[in-house]
Scaffold this motif. Structure first.
Motif, short mmCIF file in Angstrom:
data_model
loop_
_atom_site.label_atom_id
_atom_site.label_comp_id
_atom_site.label_asym_id
_atom_site.label_seq_id
_atom_site.Cartn_x
_atom_site.Cartn_y
_atom_site.Cartn_z
N PRO A 80 48.43 31.62 50.64
CA PRO A 80 48.30 30.40 50.85
C PRO A 80 48.72 30.45 48.87
O PRO A 80 49.64 31.01 48.61
N PRO A 81 48.66 29.20 48.08
CA PRO A 81 48.81 29.20 47.01
C PRO A 81 47.71 30.49 45.86
O PRO A 81 47.06 30.15 46.53
N SER A 138 45.74 30.85 43.55
CA SER A 138 44.56 30.34 42.98
C SER A 138 43.60 30.18 44.15
O SER A 138 42.86 29.46 44.07
N TRP A 139 44.65 30.72 45.57
CA TRP A 139 43.52 29.93 46.63
C TRP A 139 43.72 31.21 46.88
O TRP A 139 43.96 31.95 47.20
N VAL A 140 42.23 31.35 48.08
CA VAL A 140 42.92 32.25 48.93
C VAL A 140 42.52 31.31 50.55
O VAL A 140 42.58 30.00 51.06
N LYS A 141 42.66 32.45 51.06
CA LYS A 141 43.21 31.78 53.24
C LYS A 141 41.93 32.45 54.14
O LYS A 141 41.72 33.88 53.93
N ILE A 199 38.89 36.82 54.73
CA ILE A 199 39.29 35.94 53.66
C ILE A 199 40.76 37.23 52.86
O ILE A 199 40.24 37.78 52.89
N ASP A 203 43.81 36.84 49.60
CA ASP A 203 44.39 36.07 48.54
C ASP A 203 46.11 35.93 49.18
O ASP A 203 46.49 36.51 50.13
N LYS A 204 46.28 35.23 47.99
CA LYS A 204 48.36 35.04 48.26
C LYS A 204 48.90 36.90 48.50
O LYS A 204 49.74 36.22 48.80
#
Length: 96
Positions: free
Chosen positions: A37-38, A40-43, A63, A65-66
């Motif tokens: 993900p970009p 400061s985002w999580v997937k 979940i 992080d980048k």
């Protein structure tokens, strides 16, 4: 004898062709990779399944992080749903 030899060779060619098609592995460069993900985002990835014989559903959430670090995960058994779609919806809501 010639007919037997010819039939044997056709069978071997057929089996060899089938095995080549079945055992052919995908090109590693063509495989889909996990896109991060970009910043400061999580997937969140969700999956669900339903067992008709047990009449139970299960879902899992992960979940990341980048960097691919696991920020959270969950596995749940569901007794109320008989639809994989509904179980995935509930899992997404739980993950959020």
């Amino acid at each position: 004898m010639w007919a037997l030899w010819f039939s044997r060779n056709k069978l071997i060619l057929f089996v060899d062709t089938c095995l080549t098609l079945i055992l052919k592995h995908p090109n590693p460069s063509a495989m889909v990779r996990w896109p991060p993900p970009p910043p400061s985002w999580v997937k969140m990835n969700v999956d669900a399944s339903y067992s008709i014989s047990n009449q139970k559903a299960a879902s899992s959430i992960i979940i990341q992080d980048k960097m691919g670090q696991i920020m959270g995960s969950c596995f749940r058994i569901h007794n109320l749903f008989s639809s994989v779609f509904m179980v995935e919806v509930v899992a997404i809501l739980h993950g959020l």
